[in-house]
Design a protein around this motif. Structure first.
Motif, PDB file in Angstrom:
ATOM      1  N   LEU A  39       0.953  -1.185  -0.046  1.00  0.00           N
ATOM      2  CA  LEU A  39       0.197   0.025  -0.137  1.00  0.00           C
ATOM      3  C   LEU A  39       0.681   1.005   0.153  1.00  0.00           C
ATOM      4  O   LEU A  39       0.390   1.819  -0.448  1.00  0.00           O
ATOM      5  CB  LEU A  39      -1.124   0.074   1.262  1.00  0.00           C
ATOM      6  N   LYS A  40       1.875   1.395   0.672  1.00  0.00           N
ATOM      7  CA  LYS A  40       3.007   2.740   0.758  1.00  0.00           C
ATOM      8  C   LYS A  40       3.845   2.859  -0.308  1.00  0.00           C
ATOM      9  O   LYS A  40       3.886   3.645  -0.981  1.00  0.00           O
ATOM     10  CB  LYS A  40       3.695   1.851   2.251  1.00  0.00           C
ATOM     11  N   ARG A  41       4.477   1.137  -1.224  1.00  0.00           N
ATOM     12  CA  ARG A  41       4.668   2.259  -2.572  1.00  0.00           C
ATOM     13  C   ARG A  41       3.321   1.820  -3.536  1.00  0.00           C
ATOM     14  O   ARG A  41       3.402   3.353  -4.296  1.00  0.00           O
ATOM     15  CB  ARG A  41       4.997   0.276  -3.073  1.00  0.00           C
ATOM     16  N   LEU A  42       2.285   1.410  -3.377  1.00  0.00           N
ATOM     17  CA  LEU A  42       1.410   2.162  -4.151  1.00  0.00           C
ATOM     18  C   LEU A  42       1.029   3.860  -4.423  1.00  0.00           C
ATOM     19  O   LEU A  42       0.926   4.379  -4.883  1.00  0.00           O
ATOM     20  CB  LEU A  42      -0.002   1.511  -3.765  1.00  0.00           C
ATOM     21  N   TYR A  43       0.757   3.785  -3.025  1.00  0.00           N
ATOM     22  CA  TYR A  43       0.693   5.526  -3.248  1.00  0.00           C
ATOM     23  C   TYR A  43       2.037   6.449  -3.414  1.00  0.00           C
ATOM     24  O   TYR A  43       1.873   8.006  -3.644  1.00  0.00           O
ATOM     25  CB  TYR A  43       0.016   5.425  -1.326  1.00  0.00           C
ATOM     26  N   GLN A  44       3.343   5.550  -3.001  1.00  0.00           N
ATOM     27  CA  GLN A  44       4.786   6.583  -3.699  1.00  0.00           C
ATOM     28  C   GLN A  44       4.023   7.114  -5.420  1.00  0.00           C
ATOM     29  O   GLN A  44       4.616   7.320  -6.178  1.00  0.00           O
ATOM     30  CB  GLN A  44       5.142   5.552  -2.933  1.00  0.00           C
ATOM     31  N   CYS A  45       3.243   5.352  -5.938  1.00  0.00           N
ATOM     32  CA  CYS A  45       3.795   5.449  -7.446  1.00  0.00           C
ATOM     33  C   CYS A  45       2.345   6.530  -7.781  1.00  0.00           C
ATOM     34  O   CYS A  45       2.498   7.188  -8.952  1.00  0.00           O
ATOM     35  CB  CYS A  45       3.252   4.161  -7.962  1.00  0.00           C
ATOM     36  N   PHE A  46       1.198   6.252  -6.630  1.00  0.00           N
ATOM     37  CA  PHE A  46       0.048   6.739  -7.665  1.00  0.00           C
ATOM     38  C   PHE A  46      -0.458   7.652  -6.379  1.00  0.00           C
ATOM     39  O   PHE A  46      -1.252   6.563  -5.744  1.00  0.00           O
ATOM     40  CB  PHE A  46      -0.619   6.140  -8.152  1.00  0.00           C
ATOM     41  N   PRO A  47      -0.370   8.989  -6.200  1.00  0.00           N
ATOM     42  CA  PRO A  47      -0.764   9.369  -4.692  1.00  0.00           C
ATOM     43  C   PRO A  47      -2.049   9.323  -4.844  1.00  0.00           C
ATOM     44  O   PRO A  47      -2.675   9.642  -3.281  1.00  0.00           O
ATOM     45  CB  PRO A  47      -0.110  10.872  -4.966  1.00  0.00           C
ATOM     46  N   SER A  48      -2.978   8.971  -5.880  1.00  0.00           N
ATOM     47  CA  SER A  48      -4.503   9.094  -5.877  1.00  0.00           C
ATOM     48  C   SER A  48      -4.828   7.879  -6.246  1.00  0.00           C
ATOM     49  O   SER A  48      -4.560   8.118  -7.127  1.00  0.00           O
ATOM     50  CB  SER A  48      -5.195  10.220  -5.890  1.00  0.00           C
ATOM     51  N   LYS A  49      -6.515   7.232  -6.385  1.00  0.00           N
ATOM     52  CA  LYS A  49      -6.410   6.470  -7.248  1.00  0.00           C
ATOM     53  C   LYS A  49      -6.754   7.721  -8.513  1.00  0.00           C
ATOM     54  O   LYS A  49      -7.035   6.809  -9.461  1.00  0.00           O
ATOM     55  CB  LYS A  49      -8.551   6.293  -6.752  1.00  0.00           C
ATOM     56  N   GLY A  50      -7.164   8.704  -8.531  1.00  0.00           N
ATOM     57  CA  GLY A  50      -7.767   8.918  -9.730  1.00  0.00           C
ATOM     58  C   GLY A  50      -5.840   9.561 -10.507  1.00  0.00           C
ATOM     59  O   GLY A  50      -6.270   9.154 -11.917  1.00  0.00           O
ATOM     60  N   ASP A  51      -4.996   9.556  -9.766  1.00  0.00           N
ATOM     61  CA  ASP A  51      -3.790   9.618 -11.216  1.00  0.00           C
ATOM     62  C   ASP A  51      -3.631   7.674 -11.385  1.00  0.00           C
ATOM     63  O   ASP A  51      -3.026   7.780 -12.410  1.00  0.00           O
ATOM     64  CB  ASP A  51      -2.762   9.865  -9.866  1.00  0.00           C
ATOM     65  N   TYR A  56      -3.543   4.571 -15.964  1.00  0.00           N
ATOM     66  CA  TYR A  56      -3.880   3.497 -16.689  1.00  0.00           C
ATOM     67  C   TYR A  56      -4.665   3.967 -18.282  1.00  0.00           C
ATOM     68  O   TYR A  56      -4.339   2.985 -19.364  1.00  0.00           O
ATOM     69  CB  TYR A  56      -4.949   2.679 -16.118  1.00  0.00           C
ATOM     70  N   LEU A  57      -5.346   5.187 -18.107  1.00  0.00           N
ATOM     71  CA  LEU A  57      -5.760   5.572 -19.697  1.00  0.00           C
ATOM     72  C   LEU A  57      -4.909   5.619 -20.734  1.00  0.00           C
ATOM     73  O   LEU A  57      -4.824   5.772 -21.899  1.00  0.00           O
ATOM     74  CB  LEU A  57      -6.751   6.228 -19.566  1.00  0.00           C
ATOM     75  N   ARG A  58      -3.542   6.335 -20.083  1.00  0.00           N
ATOM     76  CA  ARG A  58      -2.644   6.599 -21.199  1.00  0.00           C
ATOM     77  C   ARG A  58      -2.206   5.470 -21.168  1.00  0.00           C
ATOM     78  O   ARG A  58      -1.634   4.887 -23.158  1.00  0.00           O
ATOM     79  CB  ARG A  58      -2.237   7.735 -20.297  1.00  0.00           C
ATOM     80  N   ARG A  59      -1.199   5.080 -20.912  1.00  0.00           N
ATOM     81  CA  ARG A  59      -0.977   3.633 -21.524  1.00  0.00           C
ATOM     82  C   ARG A  59      -1.628   2.963 -22.418  1.00  0.00           C
ATOM     83  O   ARG A  59      -1.582   1.900 -23.017  1.00  0.00           O
ATOM     84  CB  ARG A  59      -0.487   2.524 -20.612  1.00  0.00           C
ATOM     85  N   SER A 115     -13.665  12.606 -12.111  1.00  0.00           N
ATOM     86  CA  SER A 115     -12.204  13.011 -12.155  1.00  0.00           C
ATOM     87  C   SER A 115     -12.149  13.724 -13.466  1.00  0.00           C
ATOM     88  O   SER A 115     -11.359  13.445 -14.346  1.00  0.00           O
ATOM     89  CB  SER A 115     -11.298  11.466 -12.440  1.00  0.00           C
ATOM     90  N   PRO A 116     -11.499  14.848 -13.326  1.00  0.00           N
ATOM     91  CA  PRO A 116     -11.265  15.797 -14.552  1.00  0.00           C
ATOM     92  C   PRO A 116      -9.702  15.176 -15.404  1.00  0.00           C
ATOM     93  O   PRO A 116     -10.002  14.935 -16.491  1.00  0.00           O
ATOM     94  CB  PRO A 116     -10.682  17.198 -13.521  1.00  0.00           C
ATOM     95  N   GLY A 117      -8.827  14.281 -14.453  1.00  0.00           N
ATOM     96  CA  GLY A 117      -7.193  13.861 -15.507  1.00  0.00           C
ATOM     97  C   GLY A 117      -8.623  12.769 -16.681  1.00  0.00           C
ATOM     98  O   GLY A 117      -7.778  12.448 -17.157  1.00  0.00           O
ATOM     99  N   ALA A 118      -9.346  11.432 -15.579  1.00  0.00           N
ATOM    100  CA  ALA A 118      -9.786  10.892 -16.402  1.00  0.00           C
ATOM    101  C   ALA A 118     -10.981  11.240 -17.771  1.00  0.00           C
ATOM    102  O   ALA A 118     -10.464  11.091 -18.520  1.00  0.00           O
ATOM    103  CB  ALA A 118     -11.244  10.348 -15.518  1.00  0.00           C
ATOM    104  N   ALA A 119     -11.335  12.191 -17.055  1.00  0.00           N
ATOM    105  CA  ALA A 119     -12.290  12.820 -18.534  1.00  0.00           C
ATOM    106  C   ALA A 119     -11.044  13.758 -19.637  1.00  0.00           C
ATOM    107  O   ALA A 119     -11.277  13.060 -20.643  1.00  0.00           O
ATOM    108  CB  ALA A 119     -12.931  14.066 -18.104  1.00  0.00           C
ATOM    109  N   ARG A 120     -10.084  13.743 -19.104  1.00  0.00           N
ATOM    110  CA  ARG A 120      -9.103  14.370 -19.748  1.00  0.00           C
ATOM    111  C   ARG A 120      -8.515  13.238 -20.736  1.00  0.00           C
ATOM    112  O   ARG A 120      -7.803  13.490 -22.495  1.00  0.00           O
ATOM    113  CB  ARG A 120      -7.715  15.469 -19.238  1.00  0.00           C
ATOM    114  N   ALA A 121      -7.723  12.438 -19.637  1.00  0.00           N
ATOM    115  CA  ALA A 121      -7.046  11.796 -21.471  1.00  0.00           C
ATOM    116  C   ALA A 121      -8.206  10.585 -21.650  1.00  0.00           C
ATOM    117  O   ALA A 121      -7.710  10.233 -23.127  1.00  0.00           O
ATOM    118  CB  ALA A 121      -6.639  10.217 -19.996  1.00  0.00           C
TER     119      ALA A 121
END
Length: 191
Positions: A39-51, A56-59, A115-121
């Motif tokens: 869980l610690k590494r998860l949040y280091q890589c992606f601070p939020s579920k939105g991130d 995921y969408l960009r890849r 999620s503006p980031g997901a909508a933008r992606a």
């Protein structure tokens, strides 16, 4: 596990679970378990579920478009047929096990307001796809390649949605037939 490996594992798990079940149905704890990342590494890589969703969408966008472009470039024998090969590729994709429609349309429908980031992606994916189709259409020199590309993408999105909702992989073939008509009409009116 280093950050790069953790990121790849998380994106792999997110792609599988989000595409299969939808973003909101999958929690961060489930992603942690499926990826084997703490869980610690998860949040280091992606601070939020939105991130993570945006990642995921960009890849997925990069992989999806690369697969499509590779298919079209390997099979094209003349420039005028390249836009039609998009529909052939869609037909093969629709027949794959686990096909659930367009990840970008699905995510936009689920998350646009949240999620503006997901909508933008999702929007970026569609705009990049439009630019690709405009290039393909422009090879056959119609009078208005941007308009024709928009029309072809409407057919593609309609086929993607129809195949997801009905399970009818023939939607790609039907859309291809309509695309042929549009391309022929555009060539006939070109100066």
């Amino acid at each position: 596990m280093d950050a790069d490996e953790a990121r790849i594992r998380l994106l792999d798990a997110a792609e599988r679970l989000f595409y299969e079940r939808g973003v909101q149905a999958v929690g961060m704890d489930e992603l942690r378990t499926a990826s084997g990342v703490s869980l610690k590494r998860l949040y280091q890589c992606f601070p939020s579920k939105g991130d993570l969703v945006e990642g995921y969408l960009r890849r997925r966008d990069e992989r999806w478009r690369a697969s499509l472009a590779d298919y079209v470039s390997r099979r094209a024998t003349r420039p005028g047929e390249r836009p039609l090969l998009v529909f052939d590729w869609l037909g093969e994709w629709f027949a794959e096990p686990g096909y659930r429609g367009c990840a970008f349309i699905n995510a936009y429908a689920e998350l646009a307001a949240l999620s503006p980031g997901a909508a933008r992606a999702a929007r970026d994916h569609k705009l990049t796809l439009l630019a690709y189709m405009t290039d393909l259409v422009g090879e056959s020199a119609p009078a208005d390649p941007a308009l024709l590309a928009r029309q072809l993408l409407l057919l593609a999105d309609g086929a993607i949605t129809t195949a997801a909702m009905t399970g009818d992989a023939a939607a790609a073939r039907h859309a291809r037939t309509a695309a042929e008509t549009l391309l022929s009409a555009a060539r006939a009116t070109a100066p």
